[in-house]
Design an enzyme around this catalytic site. Structure first.
Site, PDB file in Angstrom:
ATOM      1  N   VAL A 123       0.829  -1.198   0.000  1.00 43.60           N
ATOM      2  CA  VAL A 123       0.000   0.000   0.000  1.00 43.60           C
ATOM      3  C   VAL A 123       0.866   1.250   0.000  1.00 43.60           C
ATOM      4  O   VAL A 123       1.736   1.415   0.869  1.00 43.60           O
ATOM      5  CB  VAL A 123      -0.929   0.018   1.234  1.00 43.60           C
ATOM      6  CG1 VAL A 123      -1.885   1.192   1.155  1.00 43.60           C
ATOM      7  CG2 VAL A 123      -1.707  -1.275   1.346  1.00 43.60           C
ATOM      8  N   ASP A 124       0.662   2.111  -0.973  1.00 45.40           N
ATOM      9  CA  ASP A 124       1.325   3.410  -0.985  1.00 45.40           C
ATOM     10  C   ASP A 124       0.714   4.273   0.117  1.00 45.40           C
ATOM     11  O   ASP A 124      -0.481   4.181   0.398  1.00 45.40           O
ATOM     12  CB  ASP A 124       1.136   4.065  -2.348  1.00 45.40           C
ATOM     13  CG  ASP A 124       1.772   5.444  -2.401  1.00 45.40           C
ATOM     14  OD1 ASP A 124       2.982   5.531  -2.182  1.00 45.40           O
ATOM     15  OD2 ASP A 124       1.038   6.418  -2.654  1.00 45.40           O
ATOM     16  N   LYS A 125       1.543   5.108   0.748  1.00 46.50           N
ATOM     17  CA  LYS A 125       1.042   5.904   1.880  1.00 46.50           C
ATOM     18  C   LYS A 125       0.230   7.109   1.425  1.00 46.50           C
ATOM     19  O   LYS A 125      -0.963   7.208   1.707  1.00 46.50           O
ATOM     20  CB  LYS A 125       2.207   6.369   2.772  1.00 46.50           C
ATOM     21  CG  LYS A 125       1.753   7.217   3.974  1.00 46.50           C
ATOM     22  CD  LYS A 125       2.896   7.560   4.889  1.00 46.50           C
ATOM     23  CE  LYS A 125       3.785   8.646   4.301  1.00 46.50           C
ATOM     24  NZ  LYS A 125       3.122   9.974   4.327  1.00 46.50           N
TER      25      LYS A 125
END
Length: 797
Positions: free
Chosen positions: A485-487
């Site tokens: 998951v990208d932040k």
């Protein structure tokens, strides 16, 4: 909208030079180069035939045609242009592109039947003004007429003989001739499409259900005609009252039941397009355009231009994708994004066409219209996904390739066994057994098992804000065990704000913000935009920047008021500064609170540290809890500093963090996890996430993100939060479970039905399956598969 000529589609379809089928090159079974041109094929059989003797098929006319079509790469590259062509052609129903639900590589202009399986073709994309299905109307007419005639044939053959008065009034000979007169229109006219499709299957060597139906009905009818016209050629044991038993009722009822099955199937298939029609119905027909003089006028959507201002009154549907210029309201986006609560909208917020305005009034500046709108893109992606093939379909195709020839072989064996060792009269019994085998074994249910579930499942996902690009992504999603998951923009809102400015050695905070914002004007990074917004909110006038440059993963630089200004991370800005450790310690204090720290230097001297915080989405904790409950490993991936990343991870309960990852290295993290044997999904929203999205087994894009990310992903979450991943996984589980149920129904039905039809129960129980019962069972098998797939429309995800 003007209608396009046939040329509108020449760049999207090709002709198989061997069998003449029209196919989509991106879904072809294979291709071959010859004479400087590329040829595409519907099946490996056609490919191998071409390769054995290319000169026999690569005629100049066909070669020109293929040269025109051959650049499939160009076709795939321009999705937006493809959508415009299809939208324009859809306005003219004579130019609508049709495809087969079981063989999506088959494409042609206008309705017809599939040259592979014989099924009725259907529009690739439904249009809002799609009229009645001509195939359904035609088949319904054939069904009612054949049913009425077949009922009379059944009365004469099966009821009259058991009523003495009726038997005396209609002798056997007269009865058979009347049956012949009634059955002939059924076989010659009502069954004509079945015979045509069966004959086509022999020409193309793609044996299918209509091969079996044509053989079964044809055998029963021809036998009966010969028995009626020349009873003397049969042995005496065949004759009763000088007449041989005829099977006009079997041929007639089989046709009527097959037509009934086709009607039920076509109606069910029309219902599967309900998701697309519901989306199309969202778009209003008109909009209230505000002219330059301030007056308002009602215009059609096709009259609007990008940049026009549109009034959205209370209760109206938003007509365009755009940005709110003035006014405030709450907009119901549930039918597009799946978000149940109305979303607050005010100046500067984006709105999507097709959503419903609440009690306020809005003025919206149009940005995307027609085929470029979010609604049009959703419709296009849903349609493409519904026509795509799941990997599990490969198993079905392999079985189907040998199924029909095997059934014909079983029917021949049954006929021979009954002819030589069956009870008297042997040949009629043998005919009944063979026809029953041919009819009951029709593989329609087997072929429908996967595409029907995919079509309904993709539509169900679209209604919940989960947009599936292709069936493979839907199938693979079920097996995902790791989510990367990208932040920024995925776990967080993606709307960072400057929370603090730490000036160094007596520097001025306002000057620091002014200089940083001046350079960041040329950056599209969310952190840069946050600095610019903070400066504008503070009322600062931003000077021009010269010699602007940007370094991915580092920062930006430029000349402002004659000073060299750098803004970015510590390694990019501080460099070899003697007091870098002291400054970095100040930055770590900001990161410990979950903020991102960016540095500012002026003329090579550290000047300030800016703290930028991006709030976590409200739905993120709930979504992560759902993923952990499902046993999925969550990995947070970010280019941010490790201290900041770990602070956010602790707040969210994420154990594994990959921080300080440059954009070009994000895909390497995905590949590393894949090499460890993990099934990896990647969720992101930015341009820099696109390579990682493409590298993952399933790429998941936020619908609020960039077009590049959305185009690279297999699944798009229109609502833009991670709860959609949980919904996508639940949808995958439900769809794949439904497909397996359908395949079990189809396989068990055939495994049980074929032996009974062949007569294996006759020696023990005296049971021989009537061809009419076989036809009814065959029709019901397809209906059962379609009905089971339809359950996905109401499944909870």
């Amino acid at each position: 909208m003007p209608a396009h000529s046939d040329a509108s589609f020449t760049v999207t379809t090709v002709t198989d030079p061997v069998c003449g089928m029209t196919i989509d090159p991106s879904m072809a079974a294979g291709h071959a180069d010859h004479g400087g041109r590329t040829y595409y094929f519907c099946s490996e059989k056609c490919l191998h035939t071409f390769e054995a003797d290319p000169g026999a098929y690569a005629t100049p006319a066909e070669g020109h045609d293929h040269a025109l079509h051959g650049d499939a790469g160009h076709h795939n590259a321009d999705h937006a242009d493809h959508r415009r062509r299809r939208a324009a052609a859809a306005a003219d129903q004579s130019q609508v592109e049709y495809t087969c639900p079981m063989h999506p590589e088959i494409r042609q202009l206008g309705p017809g039947s599939c040259p592979k399986c014989g099924m009725a073709l259907e529009p690739v994309v439904m249009t809002a003004d799609s009229g009645p299905n001509p195939e359904l109307a035609d088949m319904t007419r054939r069904f009612w007429i054949s049913s009425a005639l077949a009922l009379l044939v059944v009365l004469l053959s099966m009821i009259v003989p058991f009523i003495p008065a009726a038997r005396d009034a209609i002798p056997l000979g007269a009865s058979q001739w009347i049956q012949f007169v009634l059955a002939t229109p059924i076989v010659v006219w009502a069954a004509a499409p079945f015979f045509a499709r069966g004959a086509r299957s022999l020409v193309t060597r793609e044996l299918n259900m209509f091969t079996l139906i044509a053989m079964g009905v044809g055998a029963a009818y021809v036998f009966s005609v010969v028995a009626l016209l020349a009873p003397g050629i049969f042995p005496a044991s065949f004759r009763h009252e000088g007449r041989v038993e005829v099977y006009f009722e079997a041929a007639s009822v089989i046709v009527a039941l097959v037509a009934l099955g086709q009607v039920l199937e076509l109606r069910a298939r029309e219902r599967t397009s309900g998701a697309i029609k519901a989306l199309l119905d969202l778009a209003p027909a008109t909009a209230r355009r505000i002219r330059e003089d301030g007056a308002e006028e009602q215009v059609g959507l096709d009259e609007l231009q990008v940049g026009d201002r549109v009034r959205v009154r209370p209760g109206d549907k938003v007509a365009v994708d755009g940005t709110v210029e003035s006014g405030s309201s709450h907009v119901d986006e549930s039918l597009v994004t799946g978000e149940s609560l109305p979303v607050s909208k005010s100046a500067g917020d984006r709105v999507v066409g097709g959503t419903i305005n609440g009690s306020g009034s809005l003025v919206v500046r149009a940005e995307k219209l027609g085929a470029d709108s979010m609604l049009a893109r959703i419709v296009d992606m849903v349609a493409q996904a519904q026509r795509s093939r799941a990997p599990i379909q490969g198993l079905v195709d392999k079985v189907a390739a040998i199924f029909v020839p095997a059934v014909i072989g079983i029917a021949i064996v049954a006929f021979l066994v009954w002819t030589f060792v069956g009870p008297m009269p042997r040949v009629p019994h043998a005919l009944v057994a063979a026809v029953s085998v041919l009819i009951i074994a029709c593989p329609c249910a087997l072929g429908l098992a996967t595409p029907m579930s995919i079509m309904v499942g993709v539509g169900r996902g679209a209604r919940s804000g989960v947009l599936v690009r292709d069936a493979e992504a839907l199938q693979v999603m079920e097996t995902i065990d790791t989510i990367v998951v990208d932040k920024t923009g995925t776990l967080t809102e993606g709307r960072p704000t400057v929370t603090r400015i730490v000036a160094l050695d007596g520097a001025d905070e306002q000057r620091a913000l002014r200089l940083a914002a001046a350079v960041e004007q040329g950056s599209e990074h969310p952190l840069g935009q946050a600095v610019v917004s903070a400066a504008k909110d503070a009322g600062l006038a931003l000077p021009e920047v010269h010699d602007f440059t940007s370094e991915a993963g580092g920062g930006v630089r430029g000349t402002v008021d004659g000073h060299a200004v750098l803004v970015g991370n510590s390694s990019y800005v501080l460099g070899e500064a003697t007091d870098a450790d002291r400054i970095e310690a100040r930055a770590d204090e900001l990161r410990a609170d979950g903020a991102t720290a960016i540095h500012l230097s002026v003329d090579g001297n550290p000047y300030a540290v800016l703290a930028i915080a991006d709030p976590v989405k409200e739905t993120t904790p709930e979504a992560l809890a759902g993923l952990r409950e499902a046993g999925i490993r969550v990995v947070m991936l970010t280019g941010d500093n490790r201290t900041t990343a770990e602070a956010v991870a602790r707040r969210l309960g994420i154990d594994e963090v990959r921080a300080e990852v440059l954009p070009e290295h994000k895909s390497e993290v995905v590949q590393q996890l894949t090499a460890e044997g993990r099934k990896v999904a990647m969720a992101g929203d930015g341009v820099n996430d696109a390579p990682a999205l493409a590298a993952a087994a399933v790429g998941i894009a936020m619908g609020t993100g960039t077009d590049v990310a959305i185009e690279s992903a297999g699944i798009t979450l229109l609502k833009g939060d991670l709860t959609g991943i949980v919904r996508a996984r639940n949808l995958s589980h439900a769809t794949m479970r439904n497909i397996r149920q359908n395949l079990v129904f189809a396989f068990i039905y055939n495994v049980i039905g074929i032996p009974i039809a062949a007569g294996v129960l006759y020696p023990a129980f005296g049971l021989l399956l009537s061809p009419m019962i076989a036809a009814a069972a065959m029709a019901l098998s397809s209906v059962s598969v379609i009905s089971n797939a339809s359950r996905l429309r109401t499944v909870k995800i």
